[in-house]
Write a protein that holds these residues in place. Structure first.
Motif, short mmCIF file in Angstrom:
data_model
loop_
_atom_site.label_atom_id
_atom_site.label_comp_id
_atom_site.label_asym_id
_atom_site.label_seq_id
_atom_site.Cartn_x
_atom_site.Cartn_y
_atom_site.Cartn_z
N UNK A 156 -26.45 -40.40 -29.04
CA UNK A 156 -25.09 -40.86 -29.31
C UNK A 156 -24.34 -39.87 -30.20
N UNK A 157 -25.08 -39.16 -31.04
CA UNK A 157 -24.42 -38.16 -31.88
C UNK A 157 -23.89 -37.01 -31.03
N UNK A 158 -24.67 -36.56 -30.06
CA UNK A 158 -24.18 -35.54 -29.12
C UNK A 158 -22.94 -36.04 -28.40
N UNK A 159 -22.99 -37.28 -27.90
CA UNK A 159 -21.86 -37.84 -27.16
C UNK A 159 -20.62 -37.93 -28.04
N UNK A 160 -20.81 -38.35 -29.29
CA UNK A 160 -19.68 -38.46 -30.21
C UNK A 160 -19.06 -37.09 -30.47
N UNK A 161 -19.88 -36.07 -30.66
CA UNK A 161 -19.36 -34.72 -30.90
C UNK A 161 -18.55 -34.22 -29.70
N UNK A 162 -19.05 -34.47 -28.49
CA UNK A 162 -18.31 -34.06 -27.29
C UNK A 162 -16.97 -34.81 -27.20
N UNK A 163 -16.99 -36.08 -27.56
CA UNK A 163 -15.77 -36.88 -27.49
C UNK A 163 -14.70 -36.33 -28.42
N UNK A 164 -15.11 -35.85 -29.59
CA UNK A 164 -14.15 -35.25 -30.52
C UNK A 164 -13.55 -33.98 -29.94
N UNK A 165 -14.37 -33.19 -29.24
CA UNK A 165 -13.88 -31.96 -28.59
C UNK A 165 -12.83 -32.30 -27.55
N UNK A 166 -13.10 -33.30 -26.71
CA UNK A 166 -12.14 -33.71 -25.68
C UNK A 166 -10.81 -34.09 -26.30
N UNK A 204 -13.07 -38.37 -16.52
CA UNK A 204 -14.06 -38.66 -17.56
C UNK A 204 -15.29 -37.81 -17.32
N UNK A 205 -15.63 -36.96 -18.26
CA UNK A 205 -16.83 -36.13 -18.15
C UNK A 205 -17.41 -35.90 -19.52
N UNK A 206 -18.62 -36.37 -19.73
CA UNK A 206 -19.30 -36.21 -21.02
C UNK A 206 -20.81 -36.44 -20.89
N UNK A 207 -21.23 -37.45 -20.11
CA UNK A 207 -22.63 -37.89 -20.11
C UNK A 207 -23.59 -36.79 -19.67
N UNK A 208 -23.18 -35.91 -18.76
CA UNK A 208 -24.06 -34.86 -18.25
C UNK A 208 -23.96 -33.58 -19.07
N UNK A 209 -23.15 -33.62 -20.15
CA UNK A 209 -22.93 -32.42 -20.96
C UNK A 209 -23.61 -32.51 -22.33
N UNK A 210 -24.28 -33.62 -22.64
CA UNK A 210 -24.90 -33.75 -23.96
C UNK A 210 -26.01 -32.73 -24.18
N UNK A 211 -26.59 -32.23 -23.10
CA UNK A 211 -27.66 -31.23 -23.24
C UNK A 211 -27.13 -29.81 -23.11
N UNK A 212 -25.81 -29.63 -23.16
CA UNK A 212 -25.23 -28.29 -23.13
C UNK A 212 -24.68 -27.96 -24.51
N UNK A 213 -24.02 -26.83 -24.62
CA UNK A 213 -23.45 -26.42 -25.91
C UNK A 213 -22.03 -26.93 -26.05
N UNK A 214 -21.54 -26.96 -27.27
CA UNK A 214 -20.15 -27.35 -27.53
C UNK A 214 -19.19 -26.39 -26.82
N UNK A 215 -19.49 -25.08 -26.88
CA UNK A 215 -18.60 -24.09 -26.26
C UNK A 215 -18.54 -24.27 -24.75
#
Length: 569
Positions: free
Chosen positions: A512-522, A460-471
């Motif tokens: 939460x919007x950043x987190x949701x976007x990352x979750x879709x990528x995963x 599980x990895x997402x919480x520390x990536x919300x301030x990074x880019x999607x790529x």
């Protein structure tokens, strides 16, 4: 002779009285509006029983309220003009939870178990004007507080015209109430997108270099285009490159004078520098828009519904998959349907017949002779803590690093159960300094790991990536995917799980919007791997009564683990 003191005293009294009168005027307008709302709700309640068309009355109320609040707006527009300031139209035109509303579509007197319920959400701005475009980020759920029951909306459809429809499946009998929460206005989403795309290195990290008795701190990031202070800009062409040789994950630190790049020892988040940087990234209007906290959208009519049943404790998973055993092929959720629901604080999956009341002896027996690797952020560290403190017997706990980062070990000798928690490597947002030697990237850990039928891996990895880019985030999962494919070729009977993102408290760069976007990528990146099971914890946290926190309450964690154990036991 004129008494100047008496004259000044009289003037002060006059000005003070004028301020009181103005204040009373504004308060009276607002009180009138609140009184109108109260009267109208009683009015609608009477007509609702009699079956009278309510929409024209709701529109009448809105027209009256618009007149009242237009007076308030006019007052502040005049005040802004007197101060030589333009009224903040961008702020006033942002979606407002206070003026937006929802209603149940074709509401029935009584529903049946597993019926669909639809609501229409109408977005309005702070001027009470209907929004003509979509893009708002909205959560909706159904709840019964007395029975600790809740379920997220199956789907929320954005019609791109200011209207949204949310659909629910009704999984329990009795009374329930709809809740709708505006997480971000579309104007806030625009700010989040702009900042993420234009400033990929917006958050700030630091590295601590040590050589002998000397120590110095310099900024670090995955890009050399990082935020530097004026006294640091002269060194912009002199960076230490810590890009990982195997994964090619980039990392750079500004090279300090008189130090070698090998002198980097510690890493941490630089919150003071980050806060200073964030203030430069947003305009004054954007800051004001973003300061708006999530707000509940109200209904002008009753938001309560009733599901009829001969048994008041009737529940149903409402899908054919709900009666099947949880297996590696079980999807995290079905298309356009919530992943499950809570009832009496227990989670019922819509995709398989999960265990939610496993007793400790059975769990210990299930996990006996297993090596369990928890690799990722602190939401998995919560699993480690819960398992060692609440499930396993006389666990020997050991930590060789930072208490937040680990690595952490747990051993239940009686049942031969071993647990290992390791962080996912850089980036790390915690302000506490951590040893660089304790940070390893997940692909490298997997490449050096032994698998087999008694090995369980959870990622599980997402919480520390919300301030990074999607790529940047996508690159991480692509590398993990390559390592997993090689790993299962060597050890095909290893069980592999991924815990999804969960909802969290609202903050600018931790949205939460950043987190949701990352979750879709995963989910996109892992969709082709039929040997990976995703535990959907996003829907498990949308409507839970404990609220939103990056580290969910123990009641949620216990159900996350129970869902995971349903695939093992």
């Amino acid at each position: 002779m004129v008494d100047t003191n008496a004259h000044k005293t009289g003037l002060r009294r006059y000005l003070s009285l004028r301020r009181v009168v103005r204040g009373f005027y504004c308060v009276s307008i607002l009180m009138s509006a609140l009184l109108l709302i109260t009267v109208f709700q009683l009015y609608i309640g009477i007509y609702e029983v009699q079956g009278v068309n309510r929409h024209k009355h709701r529109n009448w109320l809105r027209s009256v309220l618009a007149d009242n609040f237009a007076s308030v707006q006019h007052h502040y527009t005049i005040k802004a003009a007197k101060n030589n300031k333009e009224p903040n139209t961008q702020l006033l035109q942002a979606t407002s939870a206070n003026f937006s509303s929802f209603r149940i579509i074709n509401k029935k007197h009584r529903y049946q178990l597993c019926d669909n319920l639809e609501i229409l959400i109408e977005a309005r701005d702070s001027l009470n004007q209907i929004k003509t475009r979509g893009g708002d980020f909205i959560f909706a759920w159904l709840k019964d507080e007395e029975r600790a029951a809740s379920v997220a909306a199956d789907v929320i459809t954005d019609h791109q015209n200011g209207n949204y429809t949310a659909r629910f499946t009704l999984p329990w009998s009795g009374a329930s109430k709809v809740s709708v929460l505006l997480i971000h206005a579309s104007e806030t989403i625009s700010t989040l997108k702009r900042v993420r795309e234009r400033y990929p290195a917006r958050f700030t990290y630091k590295g601590v270099y040590r050589h002998g008795t000397k120590e110095v701190i310099t900024p670090c990031h995955f890009s050399t285009d990082m935020y530097l202070l004026p006294n640091e800009t002269g060194h912009t062409n002199n960076f230490c490159d810590y890009t990982d040789s195997k994964t090619k994950f980039p990392w750079f630190c500004l090279k300090p004078k008189d130090f070698s790049c090998d002198d980097l020892h510690l890493h941490g988040a630089d919150l003071e520098r980050a806060n200073r940087h964030f203030k430069l990234l947003k305009s004054e209007n954007e800051r004001r828009i973003y300061k708006r906290k999530p707000g509940y959208i109200k209904s002008f009519t009753s938001a309560q519904i009733y599901v009829d049943s001969s048994n008041p404790e009737d529940i149903s998973r409402c899908t054919s998959l709900g009666s099947m055993t949880c297996s590696v092929t079980t999807p995290p959720k079905l298309p356009n349907m919530a992943a499950g629901f809570y009832y009496r604080n227990l989670w019922y999956s819509a995709t398989c017949k999960n265990h939610n009341k496993l007793r400790k002896p059975r769990i210990r027996s299930c996990l006996s002779n297993r090596n369990i690797y928890l690799l990722g952020d602190s939401t998995l560290r919560q699993w480690m803590i819960y398992l060692t403190d609440n499930i396993l017997n006389n666990t020997i706990k050991k930590s060789t690093g930072n208490k937040y980062i680990g690595p952490h070990f747990g051993v239940d000798k009686k049942h031969n159960i071993t647990l290992l928690y390791r962080f996912h490597g850089l980036p790390v947002r915690v302000p506490m300094l951590v040893n660089m030697t304790d940070l390893q990237y997940i692909p490298n850990i997997i490449d050096n790991m032994r698998g087999g039928p008694n090995v369980v891996v959870v990622l599980s990895l997402w919480a520390h990536f919300t301030s990074s880019t999607i790529d940047f985030y996508r690159q991480r999962w692509q590398a993990i995917k390559v390592s997993l494919l090689k790993f299962v070729t060597r050890y095909p009977r290893t069980k592999i799980f991924v815990k999804s993102a969960n909802t969290r408290e609202a903050k600018f760069d931790l949205s939460n919007w950043y987190a949701w976007e990352l979750d879709q990528v995963m989910r996109q990146e892992l969709s082709s791997l039929n040997f990976v099971t995703i535990i959907d914890t996003w829907d498990m946290t949308i409507g839970h009564h404990t609220g939103y926190n990056v580290h969910p309450a123990n009641g949620v964690v216990s159900q996350e683990i129970s869902m995971w154990l349903s695939f093992l036991c």
